[in-house]
Enzyme design. Structure first.
Site, PDB file in Angstrom:
ATOM      1  CB  SER A  16      45.284  36.039  51.226  1.00 31.29           C
ATOM      2  OG  SER A  16      44.808  36.194  49.842  1.00 31.29           O
ATOM      3  CB  THR A  61      39.179  33.777  47.366  1.00 35.38           C
ATOM      4  OG1 THR A  61      39.777  33.365  45.843  1.00 35.38           O
ATOM      5  CG2 THR A  61      39.431  32.670  48.020  1.00 35.38           C
ATOM      6  CE  LYS A  65      37.040  36.848  44.300  1.00 34.98           C
ATOM      7  NZ  LYS A  65      38.175  37.529  43.406  1.00 34.98           N
ATOM      8  N   GLY A 126      37.230  35.448  28.875  1.00 38.86           N
ATOM      9  CA  GLY A 126      36.711  34.794  29.871  1.00 38.86           C
ATOM     10  C   GLY A 126      35.264  35.557  30.263  1.00 38.86           C
TER      11      GLY A 126
HETATM   12  P1  ATR Z   1      36.692  32.761  37.830  1.00 38.56           P
HETATM   13  O1  ATR Z   1      35.744  33.052  38.881  1.00 38.56           O
HETATM   14  O2  ATR Z   1      38.292  32.458  38.026  1.00 38.56           O
HETATM   15  O3  ATR Z   1      36.543  33.455  36.662  1.00 38.56           O
HETATM   16  P2  ATR Z   1      34.645  30.803  36.638  1.00 38.56           P
HETATM   17  O4  ATR Z   1      33.560  31.495  37.107  1.00 38.56           O
HETATM   18  O5  ATR Z   1      34.676  29.416  36.707  1.00 38.56           O
HETATM   19  O6  ATR Z   1      35.993  31.260  37.093  1.00 38.56           O
HETATM   20  O7  ATR Z   1      35.111  31.146  35.057  1.00 38.56           O
HETATM   21  C1  ATR Z   1      36.130  30.581  34.455  1.00 38.56           C
HETATM   22  C2  ATR Z   1      36.316  31.107  33.113  1.00 38.56           C
HETATM   23  O8  ATR Z   1      37.280  30.546  32.317  1.00 38.56           O
HETATM   24  C3  ATR Z   1      34.959  30.930  32.213  1.00 38.56           C
HETATM   25  O9  ATR Z   1      34.682  32.051  31.104  1.00 38.56           O
HETATM   26  C4  ATR Z   1      35.463  29.708  31.262  1.00 38.56           C
HETATM   27  O10 ATR Z   1      34.924  29.412  29.981  1.00 38.56           O
HETATM   28  P3  ATR Z   1      33.195  28.839  29.988  1.00 38.56           P
HETATM   29  O11 ATR Z   1      32.274  29.865  30.343  1.00 38.56           O
HETATM   30  O12 ATR Z   1      33.280  28.244  28.561  1.00 38.56           O
HETATM   31  O13 ATR Z   1      33.435  27.647  30.992  1.00 38.56           O
HETATM   32  C5  ATR Z   1      36.854  30.108  31.216  1.00 38.56           C
HETATM   33  N1  ATR Z   1      37.827  28.847  30.806  1.00 38.56           N
HETATM   34  C6  ATR Z   1      37.915  27.704  31.664  1.00 38.56           C
HETATM   35  N2  ATR Z   1      38.731  26.799  31.032  1.00 38.56           N
HETATM   36  C7  ATR Z   1      38.970  27.118  29.632  1.00 38.56           C
HETATM   37  C8  ATR Z   1      39.548  26.941  28.425  1.00 38.56           C
HETATM   38  N3  ATR Z   1      40.248  25.674  28.513  1.00 38.56           N
HETATM   39  N4  ATR Z   1      39.501  27.508  27.417  1.00 38.56           N
HETATM   40  C9  ATR Z   1      38.689  28.849  27.437  1.00 38.56           C
HETATM   41  N5  ATR Z   1      38.257  29.178  28.290  1.00 38.56           N
HETATM   42  C10 ATR Z   1      38.140  28.622  29.513  1.00 38.56           C
END
Ligand code: ATR
Length: 271
Positions: A16, A61, A65, A126
């Site tokens: 940023s 970030t 948030k 996600g």
């Molecule tokens: P962000 O704010 O970037 O969305 P977060 O709130 O930690 O970060 O969410 C991360 C997302 O990535 C979640 O949906 C997570 O799935 P889970 O809810 O099952 O944890 C997903 N995620 C992270 N690593 C993953 C992986 N190896 N395979 C599939 N989904 C993944």
């Protein structure tokens, strides 16, 4: 000189400051823009201190948030819809205004690439903050359907419940997904661990594949998805610049020319 910054944890990787300095240079504005690391406990204090010292605006970030939404005195429509804030501004009367520009950033980047969402079947992978931040904007575009798929299904179901006032969302397990969606958006953080989500890989067949993550070269996700015949692959550099441009506009009332900056960043990633 007006002072801005981005608050997160970790914050070292943030692009940023670079992007906002490029905007300011392009428009002949004098600004400072710094990276500010905060702990969860000190978040409110960090924000208050910045504004008390005369700061004009902050980007927020991970992982703050939702906390930024809670401390805002008033907010824009996108923040209200996603219950998250990535842009704070401080008004003369000492009130903090919060807005979320992530969803708009995604829409603008898709449009810049001649991808239009109207009437499209969208698959969103996600269910964390990143996924939540773009759902209201996807909905705004009158898409034909939205399917959310997450490794932990309960979180996808929670999203379905939280956005029920906006639209119907289908929740499916990765292996039950259909063989084609018009647009597949990766909002997982699976790239961070060099993993691909466990889904039916045929979802990509003929689809637009958009990774909200970004890196130098291809992301892990795009490298993997490319094996399954998508029509176009894009990563999140454009979204990153567009959401920053919306923040800049909120703060300074002028919209930078993003094309030039996106090209510049992309060029750097190629070298
Ligand atoms: P962000 O704010 O970037 O969305 P977060 O709130 O930690 O970060 O969410 C991360 C997302 O990535 C979640 O949906 C997570 O799935 P889970 O809810 O099952 O944890 C997903 N995620 C992270 N690593 C993953 C992986 N190896 N395979 C599939 N989904 C993944």
């Amino acid at each position: 000189m007006d002072a801005y910054g981005v608050v997160g944890n970790p914050i070292n990787h943030s692009k940023s400051p670079k992007i906002h300095h490029l905007f300011a240079e392009q428009l002949g504005h004098q600004i400072s823009y710094s990276k500010i690391e905060s702990s969860l406990e000190d978040f409110t204090q960090t924000i208050e201190l910045f504004f008390t010292k005369g700061g004009k605006g902050l980007n927020i970030t991970l992982p703050f948030k939702e906390a930024a939404f809670k401390l805002s005195d008033s907010y824009g429509q996108s923040a209200e819809n996603s219950q998250a804030v990535n842009t704070l501004s401080f008004s003369e009367d000492g009130r903090i205004y919060g807005e979320s520009t992530d969803g708009l950033g995604l829409l603008k980047d898709l449009e810049n690439n001649d991808i239009y969402l109207e009437g499209k079947e969208v698959l969103l992978l996600g269910s964390g903050g990143a996924a939540r931040s773009v759902i209201p904007s996807l909905h705004q575009k009158d898409i034909a359907g939205l399917t959310v798929c997450n490794r932990t299904k309960e979180k996808a179901i929670k999203i379905k419940e939280d956005f029920i006032h906006l639209r119907e969302i289908n929740v499916l397990d990765g292996l039950s997904l259909k063989n084609h969606y018009d647009i597949v958006i990766n909002a997982t953080s699976a790239n961070l661990s060099n993993e691909a989500p466990e889904i039916n890989p045929n979802v990509f067949d003929g689809s637009v594949c958009y990774d909200m993550g970004y890196t130098y070269g291809d992301t892990f996700f795009l490298n993997w998805a490319k094996k399954f015949n998508p029509s176009i692959c894009l990563q999140g550099w454009g979204m990153l610049v567009e959401q920053a441009a919306e923040s800049f506009y909120i703060w300074r009332g002028v919209r930078p020319d993003t094309e030039e900056i996106i090209l510049r960043l992309q060029k750097e990633t190629e070298n």
